[in-house]
Design a protein around this motif. Structure first.
Motif, mmCIF file in Angstrom:
data_model
loop_
_atom_site.group_PDB
_atom_site.id
_atom_site.type_symbol
_atom_site.label_atom_id
_atom_site.label_comp_id
_atom_site.label_asym_id
_atom_site.label_seq_id
_atom_site.Cartn_x
_atom_site.Cartn_y
_atom_site.Cartn_z
ATOM 1 N N GLU A 190 0.830 -1.214 0.000
ATOM 2 C CA GLU A 190 0.000 0.000 0.000
ATOM 3 C C GLU A 190 0.859 1.257 0.000
ATOM 4 O OE1 GLU A 190 -2.682 -0.183 3.284
ATOM 5 O OE2 GLU A 190 -3.628 -2.048 2.628
ATOM 6 N N VAL A 191 1.889 1.287 0.859
ATOM 7 C CA VAL A 191 2.763 2.457 0.931
ATOM 8 C C VAL A 191 3.500 2.656 -0.389
ATOM 9 C CG1 VAL A 191 4.858 3.383 2.002
ATOM 10 C CG2 VAL A 191 3.048 2.420 3.431
ATOM 11 N N ALA A 192 4.025 1.569 -0.951
ATOM 12 C CA ALA A 192 4.762 1.682 -2.212
ATOM 13 C C ALA A 192 3.874 2.209 -3.329
ATOM 14 C CB ALA A 192 5.351 0.325 -2.593
ATOM 15 N N ASN A 193 2.650 1.688 -3.437
ATOM 16 C CA ASN A 193 1.734 2.142 -4.490
ATOM 17 C C ASN A 193 1.385 3.613 -4.327
ATOM 18 O OD1 ASN A 193 1.461 -0.175 -6.084
ATOM 19 N ND2 ASN A 193 -0.008 -1.092 -4.678
ATOM 20 N N SER A 194 1.061 4.009 -3.089
ATOM 21 C CA SER A 194 0.705 5.412 -2.847
ATOM 22 C C SER A 194 1.900 6.329 -3.123
ATOM 23 C CB SER A 194 0.255 5.602 -1.401
ATOM 24 O OG SER A 194 -0.919 4.880 -1.146
ATOM 25 N N PHE A 195 3.077 5.868 -2.743
ATOM 26 C CA PHE A 195 4.299 6.642 -2.939
ATOM 27 C C PHE A 195 4.527 6.931 -4.426
ATOM 28 C CE2 PHE A 195 8.865 6.580 -3.900
ATOM 29 C CZ PHE A 195 9.369 7.543 -3.044
ATOM 30 N N TYR A 196 4.470 5.885 -5.237
ATOM 31 C CA TYR A 196 4.749 6.070 -6.663
ATOM 32 C C TYR A 196 3.604 6.779 -7.382
ATOM 33 C CZ TYR A 196 8.995 3.321 -6.261
ATOM 34 O OH TYR A 196 10.257 2.875 -5.918
ATOM 35 N N GLU A 197 2.395 6.583 -6.922
ATOM 36 C CA GLU A 197 1.255 7.308 -7.500
ATOM 37 C C GLU A 197 1.476 8.805 -7.329
ATOM 38 O OE1 GLU A 197 -2.060 8.337 -9.346
ATOM 39 O OE2 GLU A 197 -1.697 6.194 -9.039
ATOM 40 N N TYR A 198 1.904 9.213 -6.137
ATOM 41 C CA TYR A 198 2.176 10.630 -5.865
ATOM 42 C C TYR A 198 3.334 11.138 -6.726
ATOM 43 C CZ TYR A 198 3.075 14.912 -3.202
ATOM 44 O OH TYR A 198 3.250 16.228 -2.832
ATOM 45 N N LEU A 199 4.445 10.395 -6.762
ATOM 46 C CA LEU A 199 5.618 10.843 -7.518
ATOM 47 C C LEU A 199 5.316 10.985 -8.999
ATOM 48 C CD1 LEU A 199 8.977 9.124 -6.433
ATOM 49 C CD2 LEU A 199 8.322 11.514 -6.271
ATOM 50 N N LEU A 200 4.647 9.964 -9.545
ATOM 51 C CA LEU A 200 4.401 9.966 -10.989
ATOM 52 C C LEU A 200 3.345 10.996 -11.384
ATOM 53 C CD1 LEU A 200 4.530 6.106 -11.452
ATOM 54 C CD2 LEU A 200 6.126 7.750 -12.469
ATOM 55 N N SER A 201 2.486 11.376 -10.451
ATOM 56 C CA SER A 201 1.455 12.371 -10.733
ATOM 57 C C SER A 201 1.989 13.791 -10.594
ATOM 58 C CB SER A 201 0.264 12.192 -9.784
ATOM 59 O OG SER A 201 -0.323 10.926 -9.964
ATOM 60 N N HIS A 202 3.101 13.958 -9.901
ATOM 61 C CA HIS A 202 3.628 15.299 -9.640
ATOM 62 C C HIS A 202 4.937 15.570 -10.373
ATOM 63 C CE1 HIS A 202 0.776 14.935 -6.300
ATOM 64 N NE2 HIS A 202 0.825 16.254 -6.200
ATOM 65 N N ARG A 203 5.352 14.671 -11.253
ATOM 66 C CA ARG A 203 6.617 14.915 -11.942
ATOM 67 C C ARG A 203 6.446 15.971 -13.018
ATOM 68 N NH1 ARG A 203 7.528 10.638 -16.411
ATOM 69 N NH2 ARG A 203 5.419 9.966 -16.868
#
Length: 958
Positions: free
Chosen positions: A899-912
């Motif tokens: 869950e943490v990994a998915n949320s982490f990358y969702e945030y990073l990839l959405s804000h790049r």
């Protein structure tokens, strides 16, 4: 023959008669007679033998004169030339032992090197000449402390043993000499493998002895001394018992008029004193003083040497400590004073002697409580610490005592900060030398909390700038040395390109050598040990070249501080704009925070009067017990399994509620909030919902506590650091400051994410959830148009993994990990077919490394004995070049991990920025982790188990 009988019986008339008849033989031999050189040499040998008994300088002068005549009269190519050169060199060495004149060693070494060069490889005399060459290097090492000399000594003596046939009568003596060399190096290196080699060689020599072997007492003495040295380090009673037994037998076998008897009595006294320290039996210290007093009485005044007097003085002070008899103090002071007077200026042993003088005054102070005695004690420690010669290890000990005693008894003295400056300078020096010796972290463990003591002293004097410098200089030495070897030299290159290139080349070779360094084992064959010593010597030469190049560079105006710890003013010039760096120092006397903010000229000092070292230790202990009892930590030395248990990956077991009251984590986080974090935020004027960055730089016991989660999570007044800021950690301020100073964009050609899941690494529990975790992230990244590659299990080897790390700026490891606190470079990630260790990663070209997400257990768990060294995988990945690292403080649950990994990358990839370029940017990774953890946290309640689920996630770096 007369001379040989003299050596065996000690009958002085024999050597006098030998000289008389040999002088007559020389007088009767006509000039030009081919026998004349040999007769001059024989006469010289007899004068040398008599000198060793009488100490008369005229005898050794006659010996050297006759040996020089023998060499001069011997034609080149003569079969007797090597022997005569060897005799001349030995005479120079023997005179040096009496006078301390270094020029005699300087004359002897090239002569013996010439002898070795003239001697055929198959000559039966070559081992003897090599042994003598080793002796010359050993003598110079004892005088100067140059580690290159003891390395050369060991090599020469190993080759002498290798060339000597089994069963040869000289083998016991050669093994004795080899063991003595390893013991010498142990005294400087404190590396147990050296003293193990010494004892092994000496025991083998004893086993080979015939009953009538002429060197039996010497070999027993050597064994006793090596065991005594080991006992000093390990405190093993059985080793001390072997030492005393061997030394007693050596004394018993030595004739009453033998010149070596005094030294053997002194050595026996030292071991008896050690047993007194261990068991407290008064009879032992009485016998030690008696033996050493007898030794000095047997020694002619002109043959006394400082170490004899020093050892007697130490034993007298030990007896005084037990009996309180002041006459022992008076005798000890006289002996110490005489020892210092007998020590030539520039002698290697001077710091040791001055340290023992200081120790005597310290014992006296404990009985008198007179501050004058303490002042004399401190003065002698200072003199020892500031000597320009001698062992840095001994000078470090002296400096440490100078600083700490001064701070204890005279805390307002203007000398306190210079004393700590000197001490930490030796710590940094020794950390650098550890690139060239085997026991890389031995010394680091020998000075726990020193930088913290120094910083506390500076804070008490209202010098937060100096406190910051002390903490930067004396912590994280493991990674600091590697950082020095990797520092860009662009500014120097613009002034002197050739010099910069030379430093860069040596740096690269040193780093490679340090990463691949092997440790010697007594089970190796002799040829393998010789090869290892050759490698060690080459490494040592590299280190010496490195030091010389740095001296040259630092002589250039503007480069005086090249690769030295940065002053506070320099650190303040390169701080992140997005938030402060908070250094927290925890010492037994006081606790303080030092805040560094961009745009401020001085550090901000924030005292923490409600926190203490005891509180930090209690929080750490409570948390540690809970984690172990609940299964959140692997047992020590079983890191390959990380956490066993059910088939679940990276499992979290239910807490043993019968054992705990269910409020441990709440109590720790509440205490950190009330006593540490909230006072800092209030002082800096933080308000809710601004969300700047904060970089926490904790020290000592604080390094194991979750500052990033400090808060109150129960009741109506719940609040935490998560409401105020986005937290990251930094091993040192320099780690962040250098990133700000040297910031550059990632090469777009390698911008991307490489991921690997390793669900079934051999020898580790199965973690099948890693496959789903990586698959989910991969699908997400593909959907966002990012450049991404995933490989699972046997699809990737360690070598291929390394290649992909070079061609992708970011990496995600979903696997088991193993941390090695004893040698952090051997910490590793466990793959299906092999493992990937930090040493290998550090040798790679990761100049475009960006983000490392370590979805593995305990990847930021440090080592208590090295609490200021950040010896964990997260810090190691920062040292390898990654700008930011996501890691965990303890074991993570499989489902929350996904869950943490998915949320982490969702945030990073959405804000790049620049979504269309296919790259991957970890710049917002701290915000991404904050977001992901908050999402997980809000799905859970505030129970202990829930806190333990999200609290372990931490962000390191820029």
């Amino acid at each position: 023959m007369l001379r040989h009988r003299f050596k065996r019986t000690g009958n002085f008339a024999d050597v006098a008669e030998a000289i008389s008849v040999q002088e007559r033989a020389v007088a009767l031999t006509p000039a030009g007679d081919p026998l004349l050189p040999g007769r001059f040499s024989d006469l010289g040998n007899s004068f040398t033998s008599r000198f060793q008994w009488t100490g008369s300088l005229s005898d050794i002068a006659q010996a050297i004169s006759n040996q020089q005549k023998a060499v001069t009269l011997t034609p080149e190519g003569d079969i007797g030339l090597p022997d005569r050169l060897n005799n001349l060199a030995l005479a120079f060495l023997i005179r040096h032992e009496r006078t301390g004149d270094l020029s005699d060693i300087s004359k002897a070494i090239p002569i013996i090197q010439q002898v070795v060069g003239l001697t055929p490889a198959n000559s039966p005399n070559l081992p003897l000449f090599l042994a003598n060459l080793g002796g010359a290097f050993s003598t110079r090492f004892e005088r100067t402390g140059d580690p290159a000399d003891v390395a050369k000594c060991i090599l020469a003596r190993q080759k002498a043993v290798e060339l000597t046939p089994e069963g040869h009568e000289n083998m016991p003596t050669l093994l004795m000499n080899l063991g003595n060399a390893f013991r010498l190096r142990f005294e400087q290196s404190a590396n147990l493998s050296d003293i193990s080699e010494a004892i092994s060689a000496h025991m083998k020599a004893v086993d080979l002895l015939r009953e009538d072997h002429h060197d039996t007492p010497s070999i027993l003495t050597a064994l006793g001394n090596s065991c005594s040295s080991r006992f000093d380090r390990t405190r093993e009673p059985t080793v001390l018992a072997v030492s005393i037994s061997a030394l007693q037998k050596s004394v018993q076998l030595t004739p009453a008029n033998h010149p070596d008897l005094p030294d053997r009595l002194i050595n026996l006294g030292v071991s008896l004193m050690r047993r007194f320290e261990l068991a407290g039996e008064l009879a032992d210290i009485e016998e030690a003083v008696s033996a050493q007093t007898r030794a000095i009485a047997l020694t002619p005044e002109n043959m006394l040497h400082a170490s004899m007097l020093n050892n007697l003085a130490v034993s007298l002070m030990r007896r005084f400590g037990r009996t309180g008899n002041l006459s022992d103090v008076v005798k000890a002071e006289k002996a110490h004073q005489k020892a210092v007077e007998l020590t030539p200026e520039g002698h290697e042993n001077l710091p040791s002697l001055l340290t023992n003088v200081a120790n005597s005054w310290r014992v006296r102070f404990h009985h008198s409580h007179n501050l004058d005695d303490m002042e004399k004690c401190i003065s002698n420690y200072k003199s020892a610490a500031t000597c320009t010669v001698g062992s840095s290890l001994i000078k470090l000990e002296a400096a440490q005592n100078w600083a700490r005693l001064l701070n204890t008894h005279f805390p307002k003295s203007p000398q306190v900060l210079p004393a700590f400056d000197t001490t930490l300078g030796y710590v940094a020096l020794l950390a650098g030398l550890e690139q060239t010796v085997h026991g890389r972290y031995i010394r680091l463990q020998s000075v726990p909390g020193l930088a913290l003591n120094a910083a506390a002293a500076a804070c008490s004097l209202d010098r937060p700038d100096k406190a910051l410098e002390f903490l930067e200089q004396g912590r994280c030495l493991v990674w600091g040395q590697l950082n020095n070897l990797r520092t860009p030299l662009d500014e120097l290159r613009s002034i002197d390109g050739s010099l910069a290139d030379c430093i860069a080349d040596i740096s690269k070779r040193l780093e490679s050598a340090a990463s691949s360094r092997a440790t010697t084992h007594t089970k190796m064959s002799l040829s393998e040990k010789i090869a290892l010593e050759d490698e060690s010597h080459s490494h040592l030469k590299l280190a010496q070249q490195w030091e010389e190049l740095l001296k040259t560079a630092r002589a250039i105006p503007g480069f005086e501080n090249l690769l030295k710890p940065s002053p506070s003013s320099a650190l303040l010039c390169h701080l992140p704009d997005s938030g402060p760096i908070i250094v927290i120092n925890v010492d037994e006397r006081r606790c303080d925070a030092i805040a560094l903010l961009a745009g401020f000229d001085e550090p901000i000092h924030i005292p923490l009067p409600n926190f203490s070292l005891d509180k930090a230790k209690k929080h750490r202990t409570d948390l540690k017990i809970l984690l172990h009892s609940g299964g959140f930590r692997a047992r020590e030395k079983e890191a390959s399994t990380i956490l066993g248990g059910e088939a679940a990956a990276r499992p979290i077991k239910p807490v043993n509620r019968a054992r705990r009251d269910g409020d441990v984590v709440h109590g720790v986080l509440r205490g950190l909030w009330n006593d540490v974090v909230k006072p800092i935020l209030d002082n800096l004027g933080f308000s809710v919902q601004i969300f700047p960055r904060i970089w926490w730089c904790p020290t000592g016991a604080m390094s194991f506590l979750p500052l990033h989660a400090a808060g109150i999570y129960t009741g109506s007044k719940s609040e935490s650091i998560l409401d105020y800021a986005v937290s990251s950690y930094a091993p040192t301020v320099t780690a962040i400051s250098n990133r700000v100073k040297n910031h550059r964009a990632i090469d777009k050609s390698v911008s991307g994410l490489f991921m690997t899941s390793q669900p079934n690494a051999p020898g580790a529990s199965s973690i099948p959830g890693t496959t789903e975790e990586v698959q989910s992230i991969h699908s997400l990244a593909i959907g966002k148009g990012a450049r991404v590659l995933k490989l699972e299990g046997s699809d990737v080897t360690a070598g291929e993994c390394l290649k992909y790390m070079e061609s992708f700026s970011s990496v995600h490891f979903a696997c088991h990990a193993s941390q090695d606190a004893a040698d952090p470079l051997q910490s590793r990630f466990l793959l299906h077919n092999s493992s990937l260790d930090l040493a290998t990663i550090l040798q790679s070209n990761l100049k475009n490394a960006d983000l490392a997400f370590l979805s593995a257990c305990q990847t930021s768990t440090g080592e208590e004995k090295l609490s200021d060294e950040a010896v964990h995988l997260a810090a190691g990945m920062l040292a390898a070049g990654y700008r930011r690292v996501v890691a965990t403080m303890w074991s993570i649950g499989d489902k929350p991990a996904q869950e943490v990994a998915n949320s982490f990358y969702e945030y990073l990839l959405s804000h790049r920025e620049g979504d269309s370029d296919g790259g991957f940017d970890g710049t917002l990774s701290a915000y991404a982790l904050h977001h992901a953890v908050q999402q997980l946290r809000h799905r859970l309640d505030n129970s202990e188990i829930s806190l333990l689920t999200w609290v372990p996630y931490v962000h390191f770096g820029y």
